[in-house]
Design an enzyme around this catalytic site. Structure first.
Site, short mmCIF file in Angstrom:
data_model
loop_
_atom_site.label_atom_id
_atom_site.label_comp_id
_atom_site.label_asym_id
_atom_site.label_seq_id
_atom_site.Cartn_x
_atom_site.Cartn_y
_atom_site.Cartn_z
N ALA A 220 0.77 -8.17 19.47
CA ALA A 220 1.45 -8.14 18.42
C ALA A 220 2.56 -8.93 19.66
O ALA A 220 3.90 -9.28 19.14
CB ALA A 220 1.97 -7.49 17.46
N SER B 96 -7.09 -6.42 10.02
CA SER B 96 -8.65 -6.83 9.86
C SER B 96 -9.27 -8.34 8.62
O SER B 96 -10.39 -9.10 9.19
CB SER B 96 -9.15 -5.71 9.84
OG SER B 96 -8.92 -4.73 9.19
N HIS C 297 1.12 -1.27 -0.02
CA HIS C 297 0.22 0.25 0.15
C HIS C 297 0.71 1.38 -0.19
O HIS C 297 0.11 2.21 0.34
CB HIS C 297 -0.91 -0.03 1.53
CG HIS C 297 -1.68 -0.84 0.88
ND1 HIS C 297 -3.16 -1.58 2.01
CD2 HIS C 297 -2.40 -1.73 0.15
CE1 HIS C 297 -4.20 -2.29 1.41
NE2 HIS C 297 -3.52 -2.57 0.65
C1 BJW Z 1 -3.77 -5.84 16.84
C2 BJW Z 1 -3.14 -4.42 18.10
C3 BJW Z 1 -2.48 -4.87 18.70
C4 BJW Z 1 -4.60 -4.07 16.96
N1 BJW Z 1 -1.79 -6.24 18.41
N2 BJW Z 1 -2.44 -6.69 16.67
C5 BJW Z 1 -15.98 -5.74 -2.45
C6 BJW Z 1 -16.02 -7.21 -2.38
C7 BJW Z 1 -14.24 -7.04 -2.56
C8 BJW Z 1 -13.33 -6.23 -2.52
C9 BJW Z 1 -13.78 -4.99 -3.11
C10 BJW Z 1 -14.89 -4.93 -2.74
N3 BJW Z 1 -15.53 -3.17 -3.06
C11 BJW Z 1 -14.04 -3.17 -3.19
C12 BJW Z 1 -13.28 -4.15 -3.09
C13 BJW Z 1 -11.77 -3.82 -3.59
C14 BJW Z 1 -11.46 -2.77 -2.44
C15 BJW Z 1 -11.49 -3.09 -1.11
O1 BJW Z 1 -11.05 -4.74 -0.18
N4 BJW Z 1 -12.91 -2.52 -0.69
C16 BJW Z 1 -13.03 -3.13 0.71
C17 BJW Z 1 -13.54 -2.04 1.93
C18 BJW Z 1 -14.28 -4.53 1.09
N5 BJW Z 1 -9.74 -2.44 -2.50
C19 BJW Z 1 -9.17 -2.23 -2.85
O2 BJW Z 1 -9.85 -1.11 -3.61
C20 BJW Z 1 -7.36 -1.90 -3.28
N6 BJW Z 1 -7.44 -2.60 -4.90
C21 BJW Z 1 -7.87 -3.16 -5.52
O3 BJW Z 1 -8.74 -4.02 -4.82
O4 BJW Z 1 -6.91 -3.43 -6.59
C22 BJW Z 1 -7.83 -4.00 -7.35
C23 BJW Z 1 -7.02 -5.20 -7.92
C24 BJW Z 1 -5.89 -6.15 -6.75
C25 BJW Z 1 -5.14 -7.10 -7.39
C26 BJW Z 1 -4.55 -6.76 -8.15
C27 BJW Z 1 -5.65 -6.29 -9.56
C28 BJW Z 1 -6.61 -5.30 -9.57
C29 BJW Z 1 -6.62 -1.06 -2.79
C30 BJW Z 1 -6.98 -1.35 -1.52
C31 BJW Z 1 -5.81 -0.11 -0.47
C32 BJW Z 1 -5.94 0.57 0.75
N7 BJW Z 1 -5.76 1.35 1.51
C33 BJW Z 1 -5.33 2.02 2.68
C34 BJW Z 1 -5.11 3.05 2.49
C35 BJW Z 1 -3.84 3.31 2.22
C36 BJW Z 1 -2.97 4.21 3.24
C37 BJW Z 1 -2.90 4.56 4.35
O5 BJW Z 1 -2.10 3.76 4.98
O6 BJW Z 1 -3.44 5.57 4.14
O7 BJW Z 1 -4.79 0.90 3.35
S1 BJW Z 1 -7.55 1.81 3.32
C38 BJW Z 1 -6.36 0.89 5.21
O8 BJW Z 1 -6.54 -0.70 5.38
C39 BJW Z 1 -4.70 0.83 4.10
C40 BJW Z 1 -4.34 -0.51 5.46
O9 BJW Z 1 -3.27 -0.82 5.28
C41 BJW Z 1 -5.88 -1.42 4.77
C42 BJW Z 1 -6.34 -2.26 5.83
O10 BJW Z 1 -6.02 -2.20 7.24
P1 BJW Z 1 -5.43 -3.03 8.42
O11 BJW Z 1 -4.25 -3.21 8.45
O12 BJW Z 1 -6.02 -4.51 8.45
O13 BJW Z 1 -5.91 -2.63 9.41
P2 BJW Z 1 -7.42 -2.58 10.00
O14 BJW Z 1 -7.59 -1.10 11.60
O15 BJW Z 1 -8.22 -2.84 9.96
O16 BJW Z 1 -6.58 -3.95 11.88
C43 BJW Z 1 -6.66 -3.55 12.59
C44 BJW Z 1 -5.80 -4.75 13.23
O17 BJW Z 1 -4.81 -4.95 13.92
C45 BJW Z 1 -7.44 -5.51 13.54
O18 BJW Z 1 -7.57 -7.00 13.75
C46 BJW Z 1 -6.53 -5.69 15.38
O19 BJW Z 1 -7.18 -6.77 16.36
C47 BJW Z 1 -5.64 -5.48 15.41
N8 BJW Z 1 -4.99 -5.17 16.05
N9 BJW Z 1 -3.96 -3.75 17.82
C48 BJW Z 1 -1.82 -7.48 17.62
N10 BJW Z 1 -1.40 -4.80 19.61
#
Ligand code: BJW
Ligand code: ZN
Length: 231
Positions: free
Chosen positions: A216, A174, A106
């Site tokens: 973690a 998540s 990302h």
């Molecule tokens: C702890 C803890 C501790 C807390 N110890 N653990 C419908 C169905 C399926 C997919 C789609 C759909 N409609 C659209 C889509 C696609 C879309 C998508 O996924 N949407 C969903 C909402 C459904 N995805 C995209 O658009 C992606 N692109 C794409 O699909 O392109 C097509 C393609 C793919 C592959 C090949 C060819 C074409 C792009 C996604 C971009 C996401 N961007 C962000 C922002 C990045 C910049 C920034 O940082 O600001 O990325 S959004 C945000 O979410 C960020 C993160 O990397 C990402 C994931 O979040 P993460 O890391 O999981 O954090 P949290 O907060 O969600 O979870 C934290 C976890 O930690 C929890 O589980 C806690 O329990 C845990 N935790 N404390 C251990 N101490």
């Protein structure tokens, strides 16, 4: 020798003081995704988006890697096979912790990207609206991060690594965002042992063969020590 592929998310950096997104006190509780994490949001209000990323870039620069980042670096050094980290995080805490092989799917806060020509360069601590691209001079500089609707980086390499993985672990993510949330299925289909390490079960927890829950900084060093003793 066994190859380990590790997907990390915001949870691994939580204890370093970096906010997560979807936890109760996470970034998405205070900011609308469509305003700050989509190309359309940036086009509508670039100042808001640059301000959001400037604040996080400053916080990331002040953060230090924690015991989980350091344990993964130790794993890479001591494991006889290959260890690849695929991170969704835009901070540089894996590198600061000593990991060498890190794919930022990302993007990173450290990078700037020209939305006109695709040129990339090192971002200043604070980016401003209308900042010019050093290559084409367009006033089109943006943070080099991947927003919703954009294609994540390194996808070809990541799928190759997943195909070759003997062990796949997801740490602190998540399972709400694709394609990362589907990596476990990909690795499992190719025969990898899969393990989720998280504070709370993710949305895709049922896809994993093994689960370990807790902060973690505790569960990752324990897991790494077990692997190194077995390996
Ligand atoms: C702890 C803890 C501790 C807390 N110890 N653990 C419908 C169905 C399926 C997919 C789609 C759909 N409609 C659209 C889509 C696609 C879309 C998508 O996924 N949407 C969903 C909402 C459904 N995805 C995209 O658009 C992606 N692109 C794409 O699909 O392109 C097509 C393609 C793919 C592959 C090949 C060819 C074409 C792009 C996604 C971009 C996401 N961007 C962000 C922002 C990045 C910049 C920034 O940082 O600001 O990325 S959004 C945000 O979410 C960020 C993160 O990397 C990402 C994931 O979040 P993460 O890391 O999981 O954090 P949290 O907060 O969600 O979870 C934290 C976890 O930690 C929890 O589980 C806690 O329990 C845990 N935790 N404390 C251990 N101490
Ligand atoms: Zn340019």
């Amino acid at each position: 020798m066994d190859k380990i592929v590790i997907l990390t998310g915001a949870g691994i950096s939580a204890e370093s003081g970096m906010g997560t997104f979807r936890d109760e006190d996470g970034l998405w509780a205070r900011h609308r995704i469509e305003d700050v994490a989509t190309p359309e949001g940036f086009a509508r209000d670039p100042a808001l988006v640059q301000g959001f990323y400037n604040a996080r870039r400053i916080a990331a620069a002040q953060a230090a890697p924690n015991a989980a980042h350091e344990a993964l670096a130790r794993l890479e050094t001591k494991w006889p096979g290959e260890v690849v980290i695929v991170t969704q995080n835009v901070d540089s805490l894996h590198e600061a912790g000593g990991s060498q092989t890190v794919l930022h799917m990302h993007g990173t806060l450290a990078g700037a990207l020209c939305s006109a020509c695709g040129h990339r360069w090192t971002a200043p601590p604070e980016m401003s609206v209308g900042e010019r691209c050093p290559s084409c001079n367009a006033p089109a500089a943006r943070p080099d991060v991947v927003w919703f609707g954009e294609i994540p980086y390194h996808m070809e390499d990541i799928y190759t690594h997943l195909t070759e993985a003997d062990i796949f672990a997801a740490i602190g993510t998540s399972g709400e965002v694709y394609p990362a949330a589907a990596f476990v299925r990909e690795a499992c289909a190719q025969g990898a042992h899969t393990v989720e390490l998280n504070l709370a079960p993710s949305s895709v927890v049922s896809d994993f063969a093994e689960t370990r829950f807790g902060p973690a900084t505790q569960i990752v060093p324990d897991w790494v020590e077990e692997l190194l003793q077995q390996g």
